[in-house]
Design a protein around this motif. Structure first.
Motif, PDB file in Angstrom:
ATOM      1  N   VAL A 221     -22.001 -52.947   2.519  1.00  0.00           N
ATOM      2  CA  VAL A 221     -22.591 -53.393   1.257  1.00  0.00           C
ATOM      3  C   VAL A 221     -23.175 -52.202   0.509  1.00  0.00           C
ATOM      4  CG1 VAL A 221     -24.369 -54.836   0.216  1.00  0.00           C
ATOM      5  CG2 VAL A 221     -23.087 -55.690   2.163  1.00  0.00           C
ATOM      6  N   SER A 222     -23.897 -51.349   1.232  1.00  0.00           N
ATOM      7  CA  SER A 222     -24.574 -50.223   0.596  1.00  0.00           C
ATOM      8  C   SER A 222     -23.578 -49.221   0.012  1.00  0.00           C
ATOM      9  CB  SER A 222     -25.479 -49.538   1.620  1.00  0.00           C
ATOM     10  OG  SER A 222     -26.209 -48.517   1.015  1.00  0.00           O
ATOM     11  N   TYR A 223     -22.485 -48.967   0.734  1.00  0.00           N
ATOM     12  CA  TYR A 223     -21.470 -48.052   0.227  1.00  0.00           C
ATOM     13  C   TYR A 223     -20.529 -48.733  -0.767  1.00  0.00           C
ATOM     14  CZ  TYR A 223     -22.501 -44.152   3.371  1.00  0.00           C
ATOM     15  OH  TYR A 223     -23.084 -43.094   3.988  1.00  0.00           O
ATOM     16  N   GLY A 224     -20.670 -50.024  -0.953  1.00  0.00           N
ATOM     17  CA  GLY A 224     -19.778 -50.731  -1.863  1.00  0.00           C
ATOM     18  C   GLY A 224     -18.353 -50.782  -1.359  1.00  0.00           C
ATOM     19  N   THR A 226     -15.330 -52.574  -0.388  1.00  0.00           N
ATOM     20  CA  THR A 226     -14.835 -53.938  -0.602  1.00  0.00           C
ATOM     21  C   THR A 226     -13.412 -54.071  -0.079  1.00  0.00           C
ATOM     22  OG1 THR A 226     -14.206 -53.229  -2.787  1.00  0.00           O
ATOM     23  CG2 THR A 226     -16.282 -54.419  -2.604  1.00  0.00           C
ATOM     24  N   PHE A 235     -18.417 -58.333   5.469  1.00  0.00           N
ATOM     25  CA  PHE A 235     -18.968 -58.388   4.109  1.00  0.00           C
ATOM     26  C   PHE A 235     -18.088 -59.322   3.277  1.00  0.00           C
ATOM     27  CE2 PHE A 235     -19.399 -55.623   0.007  1.00  0.00           C
ATOM     28  CZ  PHE A 235     -20.107 -56.630  -0.601  1.00  0.00           C
ATOM     29  N   ALA A 318     -12.402 -54.749  -4.740  1.00  0.00           N
ATOM     30  CA  ALA A 318     -12.810 -55.226  -6.053  1.00  0.00           C
ATOM     31  C   ALA A 318     -12.586 -54.150  -7.107  1.00  0.00           C
ATOM     32  CB  ALA A 318     -14.278 -55.624  -6.024  1.00  0.00           C
ATOM     33  N   PHE A 341     -12.303 -45.505  -4.624  1.00  0.00           N
ATOM     34  CA  PHE A 341     -13.349 -44.509  -4.865  1.00  0.00           C
ATOM     35  C   PHE A 341     -14.585 -44.821  -4.026  1.00  0.00           C
ATOM     36  CE2 PHE A 341     -16.865 -42.842  -7.577  1.00  0.00           C
ATOM     37  CZ  PHE A 341     -16.523 -41.508  -7.537  1.00  0.00           C
ATOM     38  N   SER A 342     -15.002 -46.085  -4.040  1.00  0.00           N
ATOM     39  CA  SER A 342     -16.175 -46.458  -3.247  1.00  0.00           C
ATOM     40  C   SER A 342     -15.850 -46.451  -1.758  1.00  0.00           C
ATOM     41  CB  SER A 342     -16.665 -47.842  -3.655  1.00  0.00           C
ATOM     42  OG  SER A 342     -17.065 -47.830  -4.990  1.00  0.00           O
TER      43      SER A 342
ATOM     44  N   ASP B  51     -28.728 -55.995  -3.114  1.00  0.00           N
ATOM     45  CA  ASP B  51     -28.317 -54.986  -2.137  1.00  0.00           C
ATOM     46  C   ASP B  51     -26.973 -54.354  -2.441  1.00  0.00           C
ATOM     47  OD1 ASP B  51     -27.005 -57.319  -1.743  1.00  0.00           O
ATOM     48  OD2 ASP B  51     -27.332 -57.446   0.408  1.00  0.00           O
ATOM     49  N   TYR B  52     -26.302 -54.813  -3.498  1.00  0.00           N
ATOM     50  CA  TYR B  52     -24.935 -54.351  -3.741  1.00  0.00           C
ATOM     51  C   TYR B  52     -24.826 -53.835  -5.178  1.00  0.00           C
ATOM     52  CZ  TYR B  52     -19.802 -54.974  -4.348  1.00  0.00           C
ATOM     53  OH  TYR B  52     -18.472 -54.805  -4.631  1.00  0.00           O
ATOM     54  N   LEU B  53     -24.646 -52.511  -5.308  1.00  0.00           N
ATOM     55  CA  LEU B  53     -24.440 -51.894  -6.621  1.00  0.00           C
ATOM     56  C   LEU B  53     -22.936 -51.877  -6.854  1.00  0.00           C
ATOM     57  CD1 LEU B  53     -25.602 -50.138  -9.015  1.00  0.00           C
ATOM     58  CD2 LEU B  53     -25.273 -48.174  -7.538  1.00  0.00           C
ATOM     59  N   THR B  74     -25.815 -59.973  -2.289  1.00  0.00           N
ATOM     60  CA  THR B  74     -24.809 -60.617  -1.443  1.00  0.00           C
ATOM     61  C   THR B  74     -25.409 -61.811  -0.701  1.00  0.00           C
ATOM     62  OG1 THR B  74     -25.318 -59.112   0.361  1.00  0.00           O
ATOM     63  CG2 THR B  74     -23.513 -58.493  -1.078  1.00  0.00           C
ATOM     64  N   TRP B 101     -28.940 -47.298  -2.825  1.00  0.00           N
ATOM     65  CA  TRP B 101     -27.555 -47.754  -2.630  1.00  0.00           C
ATOM     66  C   TRP B 101     -26.708 -46.507  -2.387  1.00  0.00           C
ATOM     67  CZ3 TRP B 101     -30.090 -49.444  -7.282  1.00  0.00           C
ATOM     68  CH2 TRP B 101     -30.607 -50.742  -7.216  1.00  0.00           C
ATOM     69  N   ARG B 102     -26.111 -46.397  -1.207  1.00  0.00           N
ATOM     70  CA  ARG B 102     -25.421 -45.156  -0.848  1.00  0.00           C
ATOM     71  C   ARG B 102     -24.190 -44.908  -1.716  1.00  0.00           C
ATOM     72  NH1 ARG B 102     -26.699 -44.686   5.043  1.00  0.00           N
ATOM     73  NH2 ARG B 102     -25.587 -42.723   5.046  1.00  0.00           N
ATOM     74  N   THR B 103     -23.603 -45.964  -2.272  1.00  0.00           N
ATOM     75  CA  THR B 103     -22.411 -45.785  -3.102  1.00  0.00           C
ATOM     76  C   THR B 103     -22.726 -44.948  -4.340  1.00  0.00           C
ATOM     77  OG1 THR B 103     -20.668 -46.960  -4.265  1.00  0.00           O
ATOM     78  CG2 THR B 103     -22.805 -47.982  -4.310  1.00  0.00           C
ATOM     79  N   PHE B 106     -21.495 -40.958  -4.888  1.00  0.00           N
ATOM     80  CA  PHE B 106     -20.244 -40.563  -5.541  1.00  0.00           C
ATOM     81  C   PHE B 106     -20.257 -40.910  -7.025  1.00  0.00           C
ATOM     82  CE2 PHE B 106     -16.538 -39.631  -2.549  1.00  0.00           C
ATOM     83  CZ  PHE B 106     -17.356 -38.934  -1.688  1.00  0.00           C
ATOM     84  N   HIS B 107     -20.789 -42.085  -7.342  1.00  0.00           N
ATOM     85  CA  HIS B 107     -20.784 -42.485  -8.749  1.00  0.00           C
ATOM     86  C   HIS B 107     -21.634 -41.541  -9.597  1.00  0.00           C
ATOM     87  CE1 HIS B 107     -19.152 -46.406  -7.308  1.00  0.00           C
ATOM     88  NE2 HIS B 107     -18.514 -46.311  -8.444  1.00  0.00           N
TER      89      HIS B 107
END
Lengths: 375, 152
Positions: A221-224, A226, A235, A318, A341-342, B51-53, B74, B101-103, B106-107
């Protein structure tokens, strides 16, 4: 006598060193460079270097009309070309509140699921090959050809179709489309058993993938992360279930979830998804209603000023399109939130502490498509 | 949580937040200085639990530069968009949210690369797509490149 000073030479186990994996490495499936920091053969950390095929798509989109953008999105995640096209079409249709004919929804849903199957077939083929099973590559590509043939008849292209247009489709399906698709499903239901025998039930494969590259649900979830990669960690992120589009709220299908979060779980999600996709097509293929293959659209498409977000579930996860429109025929700003990318951002974290040979398995199980990262 | 309740909840967490009307998602502008504390509370509080970006993007709006955060929970399945903006085009900077949010790691590198917005406390803020020696930030509206961008 001069005293000899022995400087301690670090042994191979202690010394940390870096190697470059890629940009031309068979297991990265494209031009991605990983700078891997190793101690012995244990991965300490890795840094991905992207951008080898960065084409500046978001900048290009600011000069392109919406129908032109469709042709660009083919080239992001080329294995989910239809689904990427679908995202742009839905963005325009939802912004202009256009109701597309039922026939279009049926055809689009079938095409999307065929896309998912062929993408997973190619992933299965190359994943098996990465782990040393060359037969997989021949099996996977052999069966994927059948879907490409079906597409070629209807869309005129095998790879980058650009078949969807805002409001509908370029043209109607080929008269043989339904017959050929049913033949393919019958054929593939037999062949997928070979897939299970050759890889899923293979002891060597299972030992190489079980408990390798573990990602917890919180990390996903945190790293996105999907798509099948996220669902392998439990997830629940299937856009088709949470934000249904086309006919996904009408057909019966399961969201595949595994809780283990290892490479084997991510593998099993994709295998099961192929069965689910076939199940979805089964429900629709005989019931495509008669009607137009496109709604009436204006020659020049302009979105009202405002912000729009459209998401779809590609074979990798996603995909989100965030569009800021100022009322012109080109978007003011269009951001592609691409799944690969995510998913790539988690690779460093989940491969730490595993052997470099496992990195190939972990990378393969994330199913990265490099143009989808670079755009 | 339904949008009305969520709106009130966000306003109690960040009283300075400005609501943007008529958007697809509930959208707020947050003062740049309050970004990190607000984001952290939106994630940590049990009744918001974002919790989800799912998307982080930057944009050059002409008068100002902005960064947009699309958030989803979520657990509770509600969504929220927060935005921050700055009029400083020469040295724009916001606090990084990649510890939340660890994602975002990169963003934020992508936004830094293409829009030139810096993120404080980011562990590894480098260009991600373009070469280290690249001059300028292509997604800025005033970006000029006579070699690579052909005007028709």
């Amino acid at each position: 006598m001069k005293e000899v000073i022995h400087t301690p030479v670090p042994s191979v186990e202690e010394e940390e060193y870096h190697i470059n994996m890629g940009p031309q490495h068979p297991s990265t499936h494209g031009v991605l460079r990983l700078v891997v920091s190793l101690q012995g053969e244990i991965v300490k950390s890795l840094k991905p270097h992207c951008g080898y095929i960065h084409r500046g798509m978001e900048k290009m989109c600011e000069k392109d009309t919406y129908p032109q953008i469709i042709h660009l999105t083919d080239r992001m995640d080329y294995l989910s070309a239809h689904i990427n096209n679908h995202a742009v079409c839905l963005l325009v249709e939802n912004a202009l509140q256009i109701e597309v004919p039922e026939r279009v929804k049926y055809i689009r849903t079938i095409m999307d699921e065929l896309t998912r199957i062929q993408s997973h077939q190619l992933w299965w083929a190359s994943f098996g090959m990465d782990l040393g099973g060359l037969t997989c590559f021949f099996y996977g590509l052999r069966d994927r050809e059948k879907i490409l043939d079906i597409w070629e008849e209807t869309t005129g292209a095998r790879f980058l179709q650009s078949y969807y247009t805002p409001g509908g489709l370029m043209w109607d399906i080929h008269p043989d489309f339904q017959k050929k698709t049913k033949e393919f499903l019958k054929y593939f239901r037999k062949k997928i058993r070979d897939y299970e025998k050759i890889l899923s039930g293979n002891v060597i494969f299972r030992e190489r993938s079980r408990n390798v590259g573990i990602m917890t649900k919180e990390e996903a979830v945190s790293y996105g992360v999907t798509g099948p990669s996220g669902r392998g960690s439990g997830f629940s992120c299937d856009v088709r279930k949470h934000h249904p589009y086309a006919l996904y709220d009408k057909v019966d299908f399961k969201e595949i979830l595994y809780q283990e979060g290892d490479t084997l779980a991510r593998y099993m999600v994709r295998m099961d998804e192929m069965y689910e996709s076939m199940h979805i097509i089964d429900q629709l293929i005989d019931n495509i209603p008669q009607g137009d293959f496109s709604a009436k659209m204006k020659a020049v498409i302009k979105l009202p000023a405002g912000e729009y977000y459209q998401r779809v579930e590609t074979a990798r996860g996603a995909l989100g399109l965030y569009c800021i429109s100022d009322g012109n025929k080109t978007p003011y700003r269009l951001k592609f939130r691409t799944p690969s990318f995510s998913n790539l951002s988690a690779l460093d974290h989940i491969s730490r502490g595993f052997k470099i040979a496992d990195l190939v398995a972990i990378g393969g199980s994330l199913d990265l498509v490099i143009p989808d990262i670079d755009r | 949580m339904d949008p009305e309740k969520l709106k009130e909840r966000v306003l109690t967490l960040a009283p300075e937040a400005e609501l943007e009307e008529n958007k697809q998602f509930l959208t707020f502008f947050i003062p740049a200085g309050k970004l990190h504390t607000t984001a952290l509370r939106l994630k940590e509080e049990e009744d918001t639990a974002f919790d989800y970006l799912f998307c982080q993007s930057g944009s050059d709006m002409g008068k100002y530069l902005m960064v947009v955060y699309h958030l989803e929970s979520t657990k509770l399945h509600h969504e929220l968009v927060i935005k921050v903006k700055t009029e400083d085009r020469d040295n724009p900077a916001f606090d990084s949210v990649c510890d939340i949010w660890r994602t975002a790691e990169f963003h934020e590198r992508e936004i830094f690369d293409l829009l030139g917005i810096r993120f404080n406390n980011h562990p590894d803020l480098r260009r991600i797509f373009l070469d280290e020696n690249w001059v300028g930030h292509p997604l800025r509206k005033d970006y000029q490149d006579e070699v690579n961008i052909v005007e028709l």
